[in-house]
Motif scaffolding. Structure first.
Motif, PDB file in Angstrom:
ATOM      1  N   ASN A  55      83.250  65.555   1.171  1.00 39.94           N
ATOM      2  CA  ASN A  55      84.082  65.806  -0.010  1.00 39.94           C
ATOM      3  C   ASN A  55      84.305  67.308  -0.173  1.00 39.94           C
ATOM      4  O   ASN A  55      83.641  67.957  -0.974  1.00 39.94           O
ATOM      5  N   THR A 153      94.315  51.584  -8.413  1.00 37.97           N
ATOM      6  CA  THR A 153      95.003  52.867  -8.521  1.00 37.97           C
ATOM      7  C   THR A 153      95.203  53.243  -9.984  1.00 37.97           C
ATOM      8  O   THR A 153      95.579  52.402 -10.794  1.00 37.97           O
ATOM      9  N   GLU A 154      94.957  54.513 -10.297  1.00 38.34           N
ATOM     10  CA  GLU A 154      95.209  55.037 -11.632  1.00 38.34           C
ATOM     11  C   GLU A 154      96.028  56.313 -11.513  1.00 38.34           C
ATOM     12  O   GLU A 154      95.745  57.174 -10.672  1.00 38.34           O
ATOM     13  N   LYS A 168      97.313  63.282 -12.000  1.00 31.85           N
ATOM     14  CA  LYS A 168      96.099  63.007 -11.234  1.00 31.85           C
ATOM     15  C   LYS A 168      96.150  61.555 -10.790  1.00 31.85           C
ATOM     16  O   LYS A 168      96.246  60.635 -11.610  1.00 31.85           O
ATOM     17  N   ARG A 170      94.245  58.583  -8.649  1.00 36.19           N
ATOM     18  CA  ARG A 170      92.963  58.131  -8.099  1.00 36.19           C
ATOM     19  C   ARG A 170      93.155  56.765  -7.445  1.00 36.19           C
ATOM     20  O   ARG A 170      93.774  55.869  -8.036  1.00 36.19           O
ATOM     21  N   ASN A 216      87.822  57.272  -1.515  1.00 34.24           N
ATOM     22  CA  ASN A 216      88.255  57.176  -2.918  1.00 34.24           C
ATOM     23  C   ASN A 216      89.015  58.438  -3.329  1.00 34.24           C
ATOM     24  O   ASN A 216      88.607  59.177  -4.230  1.00 34.24           O
ATOM     25  N   VAL A 218      91.382  61.484  -4.609  1.00 40.60           N
ATOM     26  CA  VAL A 218      91.991  61.944  -5.857  1.00 40.60           C
ATOM     27  C   VAL A 218      93.001  63.028  -5.475  1.00 40.60           C
ATOM     28  O   VAL A 218      92.646  64.002  -4.814  1.00 40.60           O
ATOM     29  N   THR A 220      95.992  65.699  -6.931  1.00 40.70           N
ATOM     30  CA  THR A 220      96.547  66.381  -8.090  1.00 40.70           C
ATOM     31  C   THR A 220      97.897  66.973  -7.711  1.00 40.70           C
ATOM     32  O   THR A 220      98.000  67.721  -6.732  1.00 40.70           O
TER      33      THR A 220
END
Length: 248
Positions: A55, A153-154, A168, A170, A216, A218, A220
């Protein structure tokens, strides 16, 4: 956070400021015969020492090239077994992106930015790490819950002071590289950012993540004033679909 270094844009330079023995090979493989130069207007930020090779946070800012029409941002990690990490076509979005990356060992991390004239502008920074990030299995692939949550998914948005939006995104996905024994490559393949009033099949911006993107993921992204997102749609390399509407 370490930041890319390069010569001034008014003095194009083809000498790698990061002194990587692989650069000439990678330039030919990924940028082809198109003109390429190291350019301080392409900023790459990442930790000088990454404690977690699975990460590694990376932020790319090519907004100073906005006036030249940024068509693609290609992320490369010189010493990864899978060099290409991500491709981003910003379209109506700003040419700025944050995400997390897996590194197998200490390596330059680069952003090659293709402008409308076909020229590549390159920035980068060295990231030191203990390594092993690309050959370890994901935690999700060993979890009984991952199939139920796969591609959940968000998408959230916040106002920016300049009148635009910060998004953002995710996504629950193991992002397996295929380099761990017995675990095939399994990664997100394409994600389209949809906008209010855009025609069917059109996208504000398109992300193409590859195996080295962190599990996972993320992402931006920034939108300028007047551009409004409505959701995302996409797929992974096994054909599984993802969709999400924008949440305030």
């Amino acid at each position: 956070m370490a930041t890319s270094t390069a010569t001034r844009p008014e003095n194009p330079n083809t000498t790698d400021p990061l002194n990587s023995p692989r650069w000439d090979e990678l330039r030919r493989a990924w940028l082809g015969d198109a003109p390429a130069e190291f350019d301080s207007r392409v900023q790459v930020q990442a930790p000088a020492m990454a404690e977690d090779a699975l990460n590694v946070p990376v932020r790319v800012d090519a907004s100073r090239l906005r006036g030249q029409g940024v068509e693609e941002i290609l992320i490369l990690a010189d010493f990864n077994p899978i060099v290409r990490a991500l491709s981003y076509s910003p379209g109506s979005a700003e040419p700025v992106l944050g995400f997390r990356l897996k590194l197998q060992q200490s390596s330059p991390v680069r952003a090659a930015v293709r402008t409308a004239d076909g020229r590549w502008h390159v920035g980068g920074t060295w990231v030191a790490t203990t390594g092993g990030g690309c050959t370890l299995p994901s935690t999700g692939s060993g979890s009984p819950e991952w199939q139920r949550q796969l591609n959940h998914t968000e998408l959230r948005a916040w106002p920016r002071v300049d009148g635009g939006q910060r998004l953002k995104l995710r996504i629950v996905h193991p992002m397996d590289t295929g380099l761990a024994d017995g675990i095939p490559a399994f990664h997100l393949e394409e994600i389209s950012l949809l906008g209010q009033g855009t025609p069917a099949g059109a996208a504000l911006a398109v992300l193409r993540p590859y195996e080295p993107v962190a599990e996972n993921p993320v992402f931006t992204l920034d939108l300028p004033a007047g551009v409004v997102a409505s959701g995302v749609s996409g797929r992974d390399n096994n054909g599984n679909r993802l969709t999400a509407e924008l949440r305030p």
